[in-house]
Design an enzyme around this catalytic site. Sequence first.
Site, PDB file in Angstrom:
ATOM      1  N   GLY A  86       0.810  -1.207   0.000  1.00 10.75           N
ATOM      2  CA  GLY A  86       0.000   0.000   0.000  1.00 10.75           C
ATOM      3  C   GLY A  86       0.844   1.257   0.000  1.00 10.75           C
ATOM      4  O   GLY A  86       2.069   1.207   0.095  1.00 10.75           O
ATOM      5  N   ASP A  87       0.173   2.397  -0.154  1.00 10.60           N
ATOM      6  CA  ASP A  87       0.841   3.712  -0.140  1.00 10.60           C
ATOM      7  C   ASP A  87       1.857   3.842  -1.272  1.00 10.60           C
ATOM      8  O   ASP A  87       2.900   4.482  -1.114  1.00 10.60           O
ATOM      9  CB  ASP A  87       1.540   3.955   1.212  1.00 10.60           C
ATOM     10  CG  ASP A  87       0.595   3.791   2.388  1.00 10.60           C
ATOM     11  OD1 ASP A  87      -0.505   4.362   2.339  1.00 10.60           O
ATOM     12  OD2 ASP A  87       0.962   3.096   3.351  1.00 10.60           O
TER      13      ASP A  87
ATOM     14  N   GLY B 298       1.315   5.319  -4.268  1.00 11.34           N
ATOM     15  CA  GLY B 298       1.064   6.413  -5.193  1.00 11.34           C
ATOM     16  C   GLY B 298       0.110   6.045  -6.310  1.00 11.34           C
ATOM     17  O   GLY B 298       0.209   6.563  -7.417  1.00 11.34           O
TER      18      GLY B 298
ATOM     19  N   ASN C 167     -10.794   3.521   4.222  1.00  9.30           N
ATOM     20  CA  ASN C 167      -9.469   3.165   4.727  1.00  9.30           C
ATOM     21  C   ASN C 167      -8.389   3.328   3.677  1.00  9.30           C
ATOM     22  O   ASN C 167      -7.207   3.210   3.969  1.00  9.30           O
ATOM     23  CB  ASN C 167      -9.457   1.714   5.225  1.00  9.30           C
ATOM     24  CG  ASN C 167      -9.828   0.722   4.137  1.00  9.30           C
ATOM     25  OD1 ASN C 167     -10.577   1.041   3.212  1.00  9.30           O
ATOM     26  ND2 ASN C 167      -9.336  -0.496   4.237  1.00  9.30           N
TER      27      ASN C 167
ATOM     28  N   GLY D 110      -6.624   5.651   1.752  1.00  8.01           N
ATOM     29  CA  GLY D 110      -6.281   7.045   1.488  1.00  8.01           C
ATOM     30  C   GLY D 110      -5.424   7.201   0.254  1.00  8.01           C
ATOM     31  O   GLY D 110      -4.510   6.422   0.006  1.00  8.01           O
ATOM     32  N   HIS D 111      -5.713   8.212  -0.528  1.00  6.58           N
ATOM     33  CA  HIS D 111      -4.894   8.524  -1.683  1.00  6.58           C
ATOM     34  C   HIS D 111      -4.965  10.003  -1.969  1.00  6.58           C
ATOM     35  O   HIS D 111      -5.915  10.689  -1.603  1.00  6.58           O
ATOM     36  CB  HIS D 111      -5.319   7.711  -2.912  1.00  6.58           C
ATOM     37  CG  HIS D 111      -6.791   7.730  -3.178  1.00  6.58           C
ATOM     38  ND1 HIS D 111      -7.674   6.872  -2.553  1.00  6.58           N
ATOM     39  CD2 HIS D 111      -7.550   8.510  -3.980  1.00  6.58           C
ATOM     40  CE1 HIS D 111      -8.905   7.122  -2.970  1.00  6.58           C
ATOM     41  NE2 HIS D 111      -8.864   8.112  -3.825  1.00  6.58           N
TER      42      HIS D 111
ATOM     43  N   THR E  15      -7.187   1.262  10.857  1.00 12.44           N
ATOM     44  CA  THR E  15      -7.493   2.669  10.607  1.00 12.44           C
ATOM     45  C   THR E  15      -8.631   3.174  11.485  1.00 12.44           C
ATOM     46  O   THR E  15      -8.840   4.375  11.598  1.00 12.44           O
ATOM     47  CB  THR E  15      -7.904   2.897   9.135  1.00 12.44           C
ATOM     48  OG1 THR E  15      -9.102   2.145   8.873  1.00 12.44           O
ATOM     49  CG2 THR E  15      -6.799   2.486   8.184  1.00 12.44           C
TER      50      THR E  15
END
Length: 515
Positions: free
Chosen positions: A19-20, A22, A55, A57-58, A147
Site C-alpha cells: 500500500g501507499d 502512489g 481506509n 487514502g490517496h 485505521t
Amino acid sequence: MALTHFKSNLIADVGISMGDEGKGRLIPEIVRELQTLTGRRDVVGTVLKVNGGANSGHTVAGLKLNLLPGGVAEHDVACLALGSGVVADPRKALWEALPLEKIGIPVLSRLLIDERCMISDVSHRILDLAWEDYRINVLGHEARGSTGRGITPAYADEVGQFQIHYSEFLGSRSDYATRLSARLNRAASIVRDVCKLSPEKWSGLFAKLTEAELRANKGAIESGVFTAAEFDFTRFAGKEPFTFDHAAVLECYWKAGSALAHAIGDVRERILGDLAADRRIIGEFGQAYWLDKRAGFAPNVTASHTYTPEFFQSAGIPVQAIHTVGCCKAYDTKVGTHVFLTKMPEEHPLQRALAKLEFGTSTGRQRMVGWSDLVEKADALRYGGYDDIVLNKLDALSPHGEWKGGDLLVCTGYRDAAGKVVSGVPRNDAVRRTLQPIYATLPGWTADITKVRSYAQLPTEARRYVAFTMAEIVRLASRGGSLPYLPNLRYIGVGPDPDQIISDVPATADLIKQA
C-alpha cells in the site's frame, strides 16, 4: 520508447507492495495519456472504486481522498462509481464531496453508487475500536494498527449475511430503521460479550471517533462547509454502556443516505454502456497485493480483495481482458504492526529523511521505511500479474535532509536459519518471519532529479537502479524459466506534482541488458 498501448478498455490500478504506492496519481496520468492518444476528451467514461472503503487514502492532484474515486479531479470523466465490493459510509461520502463542490469540482452530479454497495456506519467503527482493545487487553497481542474506519466489521457483516445495501435508501425509512436497530444491538452485544470491553470505556470509543474526525475534517470546518457538531460521535452513544441512541443514528444516516439517493443505481449497466461506446474504465484499487485478505499475512491485511480479479466482482460484469498497472515506490513503506524484513535501521540517515515524508493519508500515522523488497514485487507479478509497472518516488532517494547520498540496498532474496536462499515469499508466515534479507548494493546519486522529464537525462546511477529493479523483478518472477510477457515500466515518478513523471522509459528487455 513510445508508451505501449493498453491492451483493454478495462484498466486496473493496483499496488504491488504493502500500500501507499502512489496509485492515486496514476488516474490523471492515464486519463490524459488516453485523451492525447485518441483525441477524445470523453475517452475515460468511468473511474470505479473497486474495493475497501474510507481506509484507502490517496492523494490526487493535491486532493486527499479516502472514499471517493481518484477521478474527481478529472472533469472529463463523466462517472465516479463505487462498486458493489465497496463498503461506504454515506456521511463520509458527503464529507469528501461537499468541500470539493465548494471549490468548483463537481462530484455529486457524477457520482454513481451501486445499489449493492454496502452501507457502513458508526456501529462498524465502534466494533473496529473494540476489537483492537480485545486484541490488546484480552488476547495480549500487539495492536493490529487498524485505521478505525470500520472496514473489517463492515465486511464481516457481508460474510455473516447481515449486510445492508445502498438500495435500502431507495425504500422506506421504517424498513431501514428495523435493520439498522438490529445491527446496532448486535454490535453492542459483541462489544460487551465477546470483546469484553469494560463499561467505563464505552463512551470513550465515541469520543475517540469525534477527536479523529475533527482532526481529519479541520479544513472543511474552517472553510464553513460543516460545523464541528457534524463530527460529534458522542451523540450516538446511549445513556447506558453498550447501548446506542438508535433515534440519533437513524436520523443522521437516513438524512445522509437520502442526500445520496439520486446517485444510487446499477454500476453494471454503466460499465457495459461504456464498453459499448468504446470508452475506457479505470478500476482504482485500495491497499495492495500483499494486503489482500487471502494473499497477505493476517492480521496485517485488509478485509477485501485488493487485486485485479475483484474488478469483475465489484463491477458485476463478465471476466474479460483487462490491463493491469502495478504501482510501487523506489523504496518500501509499511504502516501498522507488519513484520518488515527490509526495514531500515532508524539511525540510517536515509531512513530519517524518508520518515519525514511518510505519513498515511487516511490516518496520519507514521509509516515505517525500508529498502525495496524486489521479492515481494516479483511474486506479485508471478501470481497476481501486471502488464505495467509505475515506479514512484525515485526522487526521494536523491540527497535531502539528513541523507547526503551513498549506497542504496535492494532486497533480491531471503536467507533462512539454515543458510538456504529463499527466492519467493513463503506462504507460511511462521517461516517468513524467520528470514533475513539478501541485499544487492547499488551506488546512489547526488543530483536533484525532480526536474528530469526524460529517462536519458537521469543520472547514470539512477538509470542503473531502475534497470536493476526491473531485471531482478523479472528474474525472481521467472524462477529460472521464462515469463509469458515482460511487464513494461510505464512511468517513473520524480516528484508529487502531476507533471513530475518520466514516460519515455526503454523497453524492459533493453533495461535488463543495461542492468
